[in-house]
Design an enzyme around this catalytic site. Structure first.
Site, PDB file in Angstrom:
ATOM      1  N   TYR A 227     -81.071 -87.648   2.885  1.00 46.04           N
ATOM      2  CA  TYR A 227     -81.138 -86.756   4.041  1.00 46.04           C
ATOM      3  C   TYR A 227     -82.594 -86.358   4.237  1.00 46.04           C
ATOM      4  CZ  TYR A 227     -80.469 -82.652   7.060  1.00 46.04           C
ATOM      5  OH  TYR A 227     -80.529 -81.745   8.090  1.00 46.04           O
TER       6      TYR A 227
ATOM      7  N   ASP B 250     -90.192 -88.535   0.755  1.00 44.22           N
ATOM      8  CA  ASP B 250     -89.713 -87.238   1.252  1.00 44.22           C
ATOM      9  C   ASP B 250     -89.534 -86.328   0.029  1.00 44.22           C
ATOM     10  OD1 ASP B 250     -86.876 -86.080   3.251  1.00 44.22           O
ATOM     11  OD2 ASP B 250     -88.474 -85.036   2.170  1.00 44.22           O
TER      12      ASP B 250
ATOM     13  N   LYS C 255     -89.655 -76.279   1.874  1.00 49.97           N
ATOM     14  CA  LYS C 255     -88.979 -75.394   0.914  1.00 49.97           C
ATOM     15  C   LYS C 255     -89.945 -74.564   0.055  1.00 49.97           C
ATOM     16  CE  LYS C 255     -84.941 -78.419   0.944  1.00 49.97           C
ATOM     17  NZ  LYS C 255     -83.779 -77.682   1.438  1.00 49.97           N
TER      18      LYS C 255
HETATM   19  P1  KE4 Z   1     -85.303 -78.575   6.764  1.00 49.82           P
HETATM   20  O1  KE4 Z   1     -85.521 -79.063   8.161  1.00 49.82           O
HETATM   21  O2  KE4 Z   1     -83.872 -78.140   6.520  1.00 49.82           O
HETATM   22  O3  KE4 Z   1     -86.335 -77.515   6.322  1.00 49.82           O
HETATM   23  O4  KE4 Z   1     -85.591 -79.794   5.768  1.00 49.82           O
HETATM   24  C1  KE4 Z   1     -84.889 -80.986   5.969  1.00 49.82           C
HETATM   25  C2  KE4 Z   1     -84.878 -81.785   4.683  1.00 49.82           C
HETATM   26  C3  KE4 Z   1     -85.732 -82.866   4.556  1.00 49.82           C
HETATM   27  N1  KE4 Z   1     -85.768 -83.614   3.429  1.00 49.82           N
HETATM   28  C4  KE4 Z   1     -84.971 -83.307   2.371  1.00 49.82           C
HETATM   29  C5  KE4 Z   1     -85.048 -84.154   1.132  1.00 49.82           C
HETATM   30  C6  KE4 Z   1     -84.076 -82.206   2.443  1.00 49.82           C
HETATM   31  O5  KE4 Z   1     -83.276 -81.925   1.381  1.00 49.82           O
HETATM   32  C7  KE4 Z   1     -84.032 -81.428   3.608  1.00 49.82           C
HETATM   33  C8  KE4 Z   1     -83.095 -80.245   3.766  1.00 49.82           C
HETATM   34  N2  KE4 Z   1     -82.210 -79.996   2.675  1.00 49.82           N
HETATM   35  C9  KE4 Z   1     -80.933 -79.375   3.013  1.00 49.82           C
HETATM   36  C10 KE4 Z   1     -80.108 -79.161   1.734  1.00 49.82           C
HETATM   37  N3  KE4 Z   1     -80.047 -80.280   0.890  1.00 49.82           N
HETATM   38  C11 KE4 Z   1     -81.136 -78.097   3.741  1.00 49.82           C
HETATM   39  C12 KE4 Z   1     -79.934 -77.178   3.801  1.00 49.82           C
HETATM   40  C13 KE4 Z   1     -79.440 -77.031   5.199  1.00 49.82           C
HETATM   41  O6  KE4 Z   1     -79.438 -78.044   5.932  1.00 49.82           O
HETATM   42  O7  KE4 Z   1     -79.033 -75.889   5.547  1.00 49.82           O
END
Ligand code: KE4
Length: 426
Positions: free
Chosen positions: A143, A238, A266
């Site tokens: 993801y 990523d 994060k």
């Molecule tokens: P954000 O756009 O949510 O800040 O980051 C996206 C993203 C990109 N790359 C990786 C490896 C990620 O894990 C994420 C976002 N992680 C999820 C939980 N695994 C965010 C939680 C959510 O979507 O509310």
């Protein structure tokens, strides 16, 4: 008597789609109703009905020092008195850029954004411009945020809610994204042959954490590196989750593989909305205002978010957080493995540093397909028994648990006992 959470959720559902501002929070994978949080302190959170939990979600990764760490709160309070946002360069942006480049030497130049999604989306646009190619290769279950190009066989909430390839993404976009099983070098090589000179970049979570947590086979990441180099495609790591969590230099330090671009998020925001992307200067210099690739953001490099992120990262280094986190992780692993031994259920426990996952499936778990063998009903029962006893794990089998520097040996001891109890009840 209706709980305050229930009242809030009923109201939220009238005004917010699904009652949540991000799907994974909705407990759909585990059933029941999401609770509303009132406050957090250290390793613990309290919901609006004053129920207390030891928290292993940590805001999905950012809370690596625990909740409301004094150094971060003080830095935010101090910066806020000087103004909240200007849209003008500020000194903290330079400090943050310098720190990121020093900690992750593959990053010669870096640009701040406001989320992990913005970071990966910008890496993709940059890679397409730099190579003059359109196709992107990713891995099933990984993801990378919710940009159109990357919502193809995606993990995390997309997987949790059974739509790894989202509606609303034109097939013209999705057709430019190739998604393969992780850890399969043969299919990777074949994809490069079948799409000769068409693949702009490979984007990968070097340690996939959005379909549960599993690991690259010993030389998979180096094969990725070789194949990208050999085919003049860019390698994008990523590290939104793993950056500054699994080591001071992230997964690229652990596996000693140098990507061309890295996305971050994060932890670098200390809990405030921050993302970043960076890499080789010759690639980053393609960005506006010097280069032809446009990318922008009103709040990018915002002084409050920079102050929070810098305070968190510097504290992490001061306390040698990575050693401390690995020690806590090892303690939890020993307790979990002991509990698993006592329960006659197929469970695979994975951990690296402070990241962990209990799959309700037999080993080996090396990619999305094997992770999907997990017994989701059993996971859901385990999740709710732990929640009732005051331990909050991620409300989905397809996520990863996070230990913070605020989790004490006592917290982990208590968690181990609750895990043992919960497994015995299944
Ligand atoms: P954000 O756009 O949510 O800040 O980051 C996206 C993203 C990109 N790359 C990786 C490896 C990620 O894990 C994420 C976002 N992680 C999820 C939980 N695994 C965010 C939680 C959510 O979507 O509310």
């Amino acid at each position: 008597m209706t709980s305050r959470s229930t009242e809030l959720f009923a109201h939220a559902q009238k005004r917010i789609p699904g009652g949540v501002n991000s799907p994974v929070r909705a407990f759909r994978n585990v059933g029941g109703e999401a609770f509303f949080v009132a406050r957090g302190e250290g390793a613990r959170i309290w919901d609006v009905d004053e129920n207390e939990y030891i928290d292993y979600v940590g805001s999905w990764g950012p809370a690596i020092l625990g909740h409301a760490p004094e150094v971060v709160v003080d830095a935010v309070r101090d910066a806020a008195t000087r103004g909240l946002s200007f849209g003008i360069p500020n000194p903290l942006e330079v400090e943050m850029a310098e720190l990121i480049c020093n900690w992750m030497p593959s990053i010669e130049k870096v640009r701040m954004v406001n989320s992990g999604t913005e970071a990966t989306m910008s890496c993709i646009r940059l890679a397409r411009a730099f190579t003059g190619r359109d196709k992107i290769l990713k891995f099933d279950g990984c993801y990378h945020g919710h940009a159109d190009t990357l919502l193809v066989k995606a993990g995390s909430g997309a997987l949790t809610h059974g739509r790894p390839s989202s509606a609303g993404v034109p097939s013209a976009f999705a057709d430019l994204t190739i998604s393969l099983p992780f850890n399969n070098a043969e299919l990777l090589r074949r994809a490069f042959q079948e799409n000769k000179n068409e693949i702009a970049a490979v984007i990968v979570e070097p340690i996939p954490a959005n379909a549960g947590l599993y690991f690259p086979r010993e030389n998979f990441l180096s094969i990725l590196r070789e194949e990208c180099t050999g085919n003049n495609a860019l390698l994008i790591f990523d590290e939104v989750i793993t950056g500054f969590r699994v080591a001071r230099g992230g997964a690229q330090e652990v596996y000693r593989v140098k990507p061309d671009l890295t996305s971050l998020g994060k932890i670098i925001g200390g809990g405030l909305p921050v993302g970043a992307f960076g890499g080789r200067a010759e690639i980053m210099d393609q960005l506006s205002p010097d280069g032809p690739v446009y990318q922008a953001g009103t709040l990018s490099g915002n002084p409050i978010a920079m102050a929070a992120g810098l305070a968190q990262l510097r504290e992490l280094e001061r306390i040698d957080g990575w050693k401390l986190l690995d020690k806590s992780g090892a303690q939890l692993e020993a307790l979990a493995r002991d509990a698993i031994k006592n329960a006659n259920i197929d469970i695979t426990f994975h951990r690296l540093g402070s990241m962990f996952c209990l799959f309700f499936a037999a080993a080996p778990i090396v990619d999305l397909a094997s992770a999907q063998r997990s017994d989701l009903k059993m996971f859901a029962s385990f999740f709710h028994v732990c929640l009732k006893r005051g331990v909050y794990f991620a409300p989905s089998q397809f996520e990863t648990g996070f230990i913070s520097a605020a989790h004490t040996a006592g917290d982990i001891e208590q968690t181990g006992a609750i895990v043992r109890e919960a497994l015995a009840k299944l």
